[in-house]
Each structure stands twice: as C-alpha cells, then as structure tokens.
Design a protein around this motif. Structure first.
Motif, PDB file in Angstrom:
ATOM      1  N   SER A  71       0.961  -1.230  -0.130  1.00  0.00           N
ATOM      2  CA  SER A  71      -0.057   0.043   0.046  1.00  0.00           C
ATOM      3  C   SER A  71       0.718   1.276   0.015  1.00  0.00           C
ATOM      4  O   SER A  71       2.135   1.245   0.385  1.00  0.00           O
ATOM      5  CB  SER A  71      -0.837   0.040   1.116  1.00  0.00           C
ATOM      6  OG  SER A  71      -0.269   0.029   2.311  1.00  0.00           O
ATOM      7  N   PRO A  72       0.395   2.493  -0.441  1.00  0.00           N
ATOM      8  CA  PRO A  72       1.020   3.587  -0.459  1.00  0.00           C
ATOM      9  C   PRO A  72       1.733   3.983   1.150  1.00  0.00           C
ATOM     10  O   PRO A  72       1.259   3.381   1.978  1.00  0.00           O
ATOM     11  CB  PRO A  72       0.119   4.632  -0.653  1.00  0.00           C
ATOM     12  CG  PRO A  72      -0.999   4.100  -1.536  1.00  0.00           C
ATOM     13  CD  PRO A  72      -0.935   2.565  -0.965  1.00  0.00           C
ATOM     14  N   LEU A  73       2.625   4.667   1.186  1.00  0.00           N
ATOM     15  CA  LEU A  73       3.593   4.829   2.241  1.00  0.00           C
ATOM     16  C   LEU A  73       2.751   5.505   3.424  1.00  0.00           C
ATOM     17  O   LEU A  73       2.778   5.129   4.536  1.00  0.00           O
ATOM     18  CB  LEU A  73       4.645   5.945   2.013  1.00  0.00           C
ATOM     19  CG  LEU A  73       5.489   6.166   3.225  1.00  0.00           C
ATOM     20  CD1 LEU A  73       6.253   5.128   3.744  1.00  0.00           C
ATOM     21  CD2 LEU A  73       6.623   7.129   2.779  1.00  0.00           C
ATOM     22  N   GLU A  74       1.909   6.386   3.057  1.00  0.00           N
ATOM     23  CA  GLU A  74       0.993   7.147   4.166  1.00  0.00           C
ATOM     24  C   GLU A  74      -0.078   5.851   4.543  1.00  0.00           C
ATOM     25  O   GLU A  74      -0.585   6.536   5.849  1.00  0.00           O
ATOM     26  CB  GLU A  74       0.280   8.358   3.612  1.00  0.00           C
ATOM     27  CG  GLU A  74      -0.750   7.760   2.524  1.00  0.00           C
ATOM     28  CD  GLU A  74       0.072   7.977   1.012  1.00  0.00           C
ATOM     29  OE1 GLU A  74      -0.868   8.219  -0.017  1.00  0.00           O
ATOM     30  OE2 GLU A  74       1.092   7.854   0.886  1.00  0.00           O
ATOM     31  N   TYR A  75      -0.238   4.818   4.047  1.00  0.00           N
ATOM     32  CA  TYR A  75      -1.048   3.804   4.877  1.00  0.00           C
ATOM     33  C   TYR A  75      -0.249   2.694   5.256  1.00  0.00           C
ATOM     34  O   TYR A  75      -0.521   2.251   6.413  1.00  0.00           O
ATOM     35  CB  TYR A  75      -1.756   3.255   3.699  1.00  0.00           C
ATOM     36  CG  TYR A  75      -3.145   4.072   3.079  1.00  0.00           C
ATOM     37  CD1 TYR A  75      -4.127   4.099   3.670  1.00  0.00           C
ATOM     38  CD2 TYR A  75      -2.886   4.762   1.873  1.00  0.00           C
ATOM     39  CE1 TYR A  75      -5.325   4.793   3.317  1.00  0.00           C
ATOM     40  CE2 TYR A  75      -3.884   5.782   1.386  1.00  0.00           C
ATOM     41  CZ  TYR A  75      -5.187   5.746   2.268  1.00  0.00           C
ATOM     42  OH  TYR A  75      -6.068   6.515   1.879  1.00  0.00           O
ATOM     43  N   ARG A  76       0.818   2.461   4.691  1.00  0.00           N
ATOM     44  CA  ARG A  76       1.542   1.273   5.403  1.00  0.00           C
ATOM     45  C   ARG A  76       2.568   1.789   6.365  1.00  0.00           C
ATOM     46  O   ARG A  76       2.912   0.943   7.151  1.00  0.00           O
ATOM     47  CB  ARG A  76       2.383   0.610   4.232  1.00  0.00           C
ATOM     48  CG  ARG A  76       3.658   1.410   3.681  1.00  0.00           C
ATOM     49  CD  ARG A  76       4.533   0.523   2.715  1.00  0.00           C
ATOM     50  NE  ARG A  76       5.714   1.187   2.211  1.00  0.00           N
ATOM     51  CZ  ARG A  76       5.741   1.891   1.077  1.00  0.00           C
ATOM     52  NH1 ARG A  76       4.793   1.654   0.506  1.00  0.00           N
ATOM     53  NH2 ARG A  76       6.799   2.338   0.977  1.00  0.00           N
ATOM     54  N   GLY A  77       2.892   2.936   6.474  1.00  0.00           N
ATOM     55  CA  GLY A  77       3.655   3.406   7.543  1.00  0.00           C
ATOM     56  C   GLY A  77       5.233   3.264   7.428  1.00  0.00           C
ATOM     57  O   GLY A  77       5.553   2.627   6.215  1.00  0.00           O
ATOM     58  N   GLU A  78       6.081   3.694   8.001  1.00  0.00           N
ATOM     59  CA  GLU A  78       7.430   3.262   7.951  1.00  0.00           C
ATOM     60  C   GLU A  78       7.936   1.897   8.205  1.00  0.00           C
ATOM     61  O   GLU A  78       9.210   1.571   7.789  1.00  0.00           O
ATOM     62  CB  GLU A  78       8.272   4.669   8.702  1.00  0.00           C
ATOM     63  CG  GLU A  78       7.821   5.833   8.629  1.00  0.00           C
ATOM     64  CD  GLU A  78       8.653   6.833   9.653  1.00  0.00           C
ATOM     65  OE1 GLU A  78       9.647   6.435  10.185  1.00  0.00           O
ATOM     66  OE2 GLU A  78       8.153   8.098   9.441  1.00  0.00           O
ATOM     67  N   MET A  79       7.456   1.191   9.111  1.00  0.00           N
ATOM     68  CA  MET A  79       7.879  -0.107   9.273  1.00  0.00           C
ATOM     69  C   MET A  79       7.773  -0.954   8.223  1.00  0.00           C
ATOM     70  O   MET A  79       6.910  -1.072   7.357  1.00  0.00           O
ATOM     71  CB  MET A  79       7.299  -0.678  10.556  1.00  0.00           C
ATOM     72  CG  MET A  79       6.978   0.479  11.648  1.00  0.00           C
ATOM     73  SD  MET A  79       8.777   1.067  12.386  1.00  0.00           S
ATOM     74  CE  MET A  79       9.346  -0.671  13.082  1.00  0.00           C
ATOM     75  N   GLY A  80       8.700  -1.802   7.859  1.00  0.00           N
ATOM     76  CA  GLY A  80       8.682  -2.869   7.013  1.00  0.00           C
ATOM     77  C   GLY A  80       8.120  -4.129   7.252  1.00  0.00           C
ATOM     78  O   GLY A  80       7.471  -4.037   8.676  1.00  0.00           O
ATOM     79  N   SER A  81       8.424  -5.174   6.986  1.00  0.00           N
ATOM     80  CA  SER A  81       7.559  -6.603   7.165  1.00  0.00           C
ATOM     81  C   SER A  81       8.693  -7.445   6.859  1.00  0.00           C
ATOM     82  O   SER A  81       9.632  -7.414   6.307  1.00  0.00           O
ATOM     83  CB  SER A  81       6.430  -6.864   6.342  1.00  0.00           C
ATOM     84  OG  SER A  81       6.800  -6.824   4.771  1.00  0.00           O
ATOM     85  N   ILE A  82       8.645  -8.743   7.644  1.00  0.00           N
ATOM     86  CA  ILE A  82       9.202  -9.845   7.454  1.00  0.00           C
ATOM     87  C   ILE A  82       8.513 -10.972   7.412  1.00  0.00           C
ATOM     88  O   ILE A  82       7.265 -11.271   7.581  1.00  0.00           O
ATOM     89  CB  ILE A  82      10.243 -10.186   8.576  1.00  0.00           C
ATOM     90  CG1 ILE A  82       9.545 -10.075   9.999  1.00  0.00           C
ATOM     91  CG2 ILE A  82      11.084  -8.948   8.646  1.00  0.00           C
ATOM     92  CD1 ILE A  82      10.126 -10.312  11.069  1.00  0.00           C
ATOM     93  N   LYS A  83       9.015 -12.113   6.772  1.00  0.00           N
ATOM     94  CA  LYS A  83       8.533 -13.407   6.301  1.00  0.00           C
ATOM     95  C   LYS A  83       8.495 -14.103   7.713  1.00  0.00           C
ATOM     96  O   LYS A  83       9.634 -14.361   8.319  1.00  0.00           O
ATOM     97  CB  LYS A  83       8.961 -14.284   5.294  1.00  0.00           C
ATOM     98  CG  LYS A  83       8.259 -13.866   4.117  1.00  0.00           C
ATOM     99  CD  LYS A  83       8.722 -14.961   2.961  1.00  0.00           C
ATOM    100  CE  LYS A  83       7.923 -14.684   1.642  1.00  0.00           C
ATOM    101  NZ  LYS A  83       8.129 -15.776   0.704  1.00  0.00           N
ATOM    102  N   THR A  84       7.473 -15.074   8.293  1.00  0.00           N
ATOM    103  CA  THR A  84       7.600 -15.831   9.096  1.00  0.00           C
ATOM    104  C   THR A  84       8.079 -17.133   8.836  1.00  0.00           C
ATOM    105  O   THR A  84       8.188 -17.567   7.721  1.00  0.00           O
ATOM    106  CB  THR A  84       6.072 -15.938   9.708  1.00  0.00           C
ATOM    107  OG1 THR A  84       5.350 -16.847   8.886  1.00  0.00           O
ATOM    108  CG2 THR A  84       5.773 -14.674  10.173  1.00  0.00           C
ATOM    109  N   ASN A  85       8.443 -18.209   9.832  1.00  0.00           N
ATOM    110  CA  ASN A  85       8.628 -19.561   9.353  1.00  0.00           C
ATOM    111  C   ASN A  85       7.504 -20.598   8.936  1.00  0.00           C
ATOM    112  O   ASN A  85       7.752 -21.678   8.694  1.00  0.00           O
ATOM    113  CB  ASN A  85       9.229 -20.188  10.622  1.00  0.00           C
ATOM    114  CG  ASN A  85       8.165 -20.561  11.719  1.00  0.00           C
ATOM    115  OD1 ASN A  85       7.017 -19.987  11.928  1.00  0.00           O
ATOM    116  ND2 ASN A  85       8.435 -21.290  12.845  1.00  0.00           N
TER     117      ASN A  85
END
Length: 432
Positions: A71-85
């Motif tokens: 989603s656009p930055l103003e929706y997703r925010g500054e934090m990234g994401s990671i994959k789980t196991n």
C-alpha cells in the motif's frame, strides 16, 4: 428433580461422596453444564487455563500482525515487514515471533463498532456491547464462577493490577473478581500484597483468627443476605488457602525462577509479567490477565512501536516456546488482544487514530490451530475483507475451548437470566 442416568439426582451428585471416579475438574465442568435453567450439551474442555495478554490503547494492526507492504507509504507506515517460518508476512517489529509462527494463529478480521477506549475494552473483555442497564462479567470472572479455585490459587489473577473496570465481576458476585498482585514483578524486591502473614502472627495464631472470623461470618450470613457479606467470606476463605499453602505462595515468588530463564524472557515489564503468568498457570491458576504498555499512539507511532514492541516480541516468543517445551501449550490458551486497531492512514502527527472496523489479535495453544491466519483485511487495513470476527464470536470460541457453554444463563441481580454470551458462534476454522 432431574436424575443423571442411574437415578442419582443432580443435588446428590454434587455431594463429596458421589464423586466416584471423577476428578474435581470433571465435576466442575459438569457443574457448568448442569445449570438450573435448561439442559446443555457437554463440551469437553481443551484449554485448562488462559493467559490473556492485554495491550491497552489499541495496537496498530499495520505495525504488528497485518502489515500492508504494497500500500502507499501514508497507509503502510515506515515499518517494514518480514516473513515468518510459515511463509506469512508480519511486521518487522516482531522478529522473534516470526521464528515461532508455527505455534500460533493470527486473526486479521476482528471487528466491532466502538471507537471509544472504554466501550471497546468492554467488548473485548466481556463479549458484550456496553449497556447502561447492566455491567457484564469479564472472561476471568465467568471462569472463576464456573470452575472455582485450583491448587489453592485464586482462579482469576491480574498482573500487575486489574487493568480496567470491565475486567471485573460485573453482575456476578464480587467474590468472582480478580486477585491483583498490587506490584510489578519486574521491580527489584517484588512482593505480592497481602500474601504473607503479618509480623508477629504465627501459624497457630493465624488459625485462631480464622476460627474467630468464621464465627463472625456465620453470624452475619445468617442475618444478611448481601453480596458484600458473601463475597467477603469467600475472599477470606481463598486468602486463607493461599496463605497457608507454601506451594501456592511459591508460584508468585519469581525469585525462585532460574536466573537464566528470567534473562530469556527479558528483565523488563513484558518479560517478567509473562514469566510470572507462566508460573501461575503452571501452578494451577485458571485465567491470568497480564497488561503491558500503552498503545494509544496518536503521534509518532514509529518511535512508539520501536520502544514498546521489542520487549513484548521477545517475552511472548519465549513464553510460547517455554509452554510448549513443558507440555503446557496444548492445555494453555494464550490470547493477545487489544480494544481496537488504528486508522488505515497515518495522521498529520505521524500517528494513527482509533479504528474499530478491523484489527488483529493472536491466539495460541489450548485447542487452537497452529501456524494459521484467519480472515483478512482489505488492502489498506480499513475493513474486513474475509471472515469478519465479532467480540461475541471470539468469546463464544474461547468459552467453547474451556468447556463452558456460551449461551448458558447466569443469574443477574433481580434473578434475571443472562446468557454468558448472546449471539456468538464458535469459529470452527480456528480449532485444532
């Protein structure tokens, strides 16, 4: 009077001599089924205890269990994401939980209509919408009412204190309210309030006081049919059991925990509260509500999450692995909840505001499927996109796992029958 199969009456069945081959937990479960209002189907309990981790203020789904990386930055925010196991995506703020995602379930489609903290909290602690006419009992108080104490421990314990007015006994007797520690286990010299005998009082003197108080209580009980009298008598009985049982007292003594294990959980509020929660359910507590942090982040949410989340991530991951290694996860339901989520779009103060339309929570153990994600929000985490879950559905599912029939009727003041939960359904996809 109704009889149970062989002609034994319900009243006679509940006498001590009629227990036969049933253990106390079986009898208590039967008691919850054999109510006075109507017959209920027996539900075998999968969860013997609950650790409820409540995150007050409204945890942002985007910065925890439901990131929106596309989603656009103003929706997703500054934090990234990671994959789980398990191959799912969660926020980068939860690296330790990502390594043990095969042990828990995420619900990404929680939804209700209450954007005020108090009303949202009421929903999530009781399974009911707030009403001006009646205060409903919390999960812990219902469990206390249905099952009572085990191993001389209070059935319902709050760490460090009762977190809000809706975590209490509601229309039930106040004797089913929580036992609050009154202190934070993360602090040096931690002691639970009123757990030990007063100075100069030995066991013999304590027993004489107990006998004297029992006589006084009998006098008042015979003349006053008041909740305050009954509740006080019940509190004293449970307090005597707790104080007189060394094993029960030891469960609260976090100093007796291995130092290396304390370090694993983290020498901080989240870690030590989670560790004490494990000690208490392992010793026999039925429901422990642990509160941590303040998640009402209307401003600078990135820094707020970075400050508060690491300790929770570490402690919660260790808790799940610790329970599993001890063989307790299958019988201990772990629930991480909050009163609502946060707005899809970052506001002008770099924060997120209240948003009850969709949010996330986590469940593990106690009959819950492992490594599963239930429901989904839309692309900006604004509304449920798949399988919305209401507080009534969540409460009904929790009670089902505990072996409590959610539409059983309890008696409110004025002898008005009230269902434990009104209108919820068991979410069968969550069940292992």
């Amino acid at each position: 009077m109704k009889c149970l199969g062989n002609g034994l009456s319900r009243r006679n069945f509940m006498t001590v001599g009629a227990f036969g081959g049933l253990c106390l937990s079986d009898v208590l479960r039967m008691r919850s089924v054999l109510g006075d209002q109507k017959n209920y189907d027996f539900i075998p309990a999968k969860a013997e205890s609950i650790i409820h981790i409540f995150l007050p203020g409204g945890l942002a789904q985007q910065e925890s269990f439901d990131p929106k990386p596309f989603s656009p930055l103003e929706y997703r925010g500054e934090m990234g994401s990671i994959k789980t196991n398990t191959g799912e995506i969660i926020s980068q703020t939860l690296p330790q939980l990502a390594k043990c995602a095969d042990k828990f379930t995420i619900i990404r489609s929680m939804s209700h209509g209450e954007a005020a903290h108090e009303r949202g909290t009421h929903n999530m602690f009781t399974g009911y919408k707030p009403s001006p006419a009646l205060i409903y009992p919390s999960f812990g108080s219902v469990v206390s009412h249905e099952y009572g104490p085990r191993n001389n421990l209070p059935p319902y314990i709050c760490i460090p204190n009762q977190p809000n007015e809706f975590a209490g006994s509601g229309y039930l007797s106040s004797s089913y309210g929580p036992f609050s520690l009154g202190a934070d286990p993360a602090k040096a010299g931690f002691k639970v309030q009123d757990l030990n005998l007063a100075g100069g009082v030995d066991a013999e003197r304590f027993a004489r006081r107990q006998d004297a108080l029992s006589t006084v209580n009998q006098y008042f009980s015979s003349r006053h049919n008041a909740d305050s009298v009954t509740a006080m008598d019940s509190f004293y009985e449970r307090a005597y059991s707790l104080i007189s049982s060394e094993k029960a007292r030891d469960a609260f003594d976090i100093e007796k925990e291995d130092a290396a294990m304390r370090d694993r959980y983290g020498r901080n509020q989240a870690g030590q509260r989670l560790l004490l929660s494990r000690r208490l359910v392992e010793a026999g507590a039925r429901l422990v509500t642990m509160t941590y942090g303040g998640w009402d982040m209307h401003t600078n949410i990135t820094n707020g999450i970075r400050n508060s989340m690491p300790a929770l991530d570490q402690g919660l991951a260790v808790l799940l692995n610790d329970l599993d290694s001890r063989g307790l996860l299958d019988t201990t339901l772990v629930m991480v909840s909050t009163e609502f989520g946060r707005t899809p779009k970052i506001n002008s103060d770099a924060g997120r505001d209240h948003w009850p339309k969709v949010f996330s929570l986590m469940l593990a153990g106690g009959g819950i499927k492992r490594g599963y994600v239930h429901g989904a929000s839309d692309p900006t985490a604004a509304e449920p996109d798949l399988d919305p879950v209401s507080p009534e559905d969540l409460a009904t599912t929790i009670y089902h796992l505990l072996g409590i029939v959610a539409d059983k009727e309890l008696m409110s003041p004025g002898d008005r029958p009230i269902e434990i939960v009104d209108g919820g359904k068991v979410i069968k996809q969550l069940l292992a």
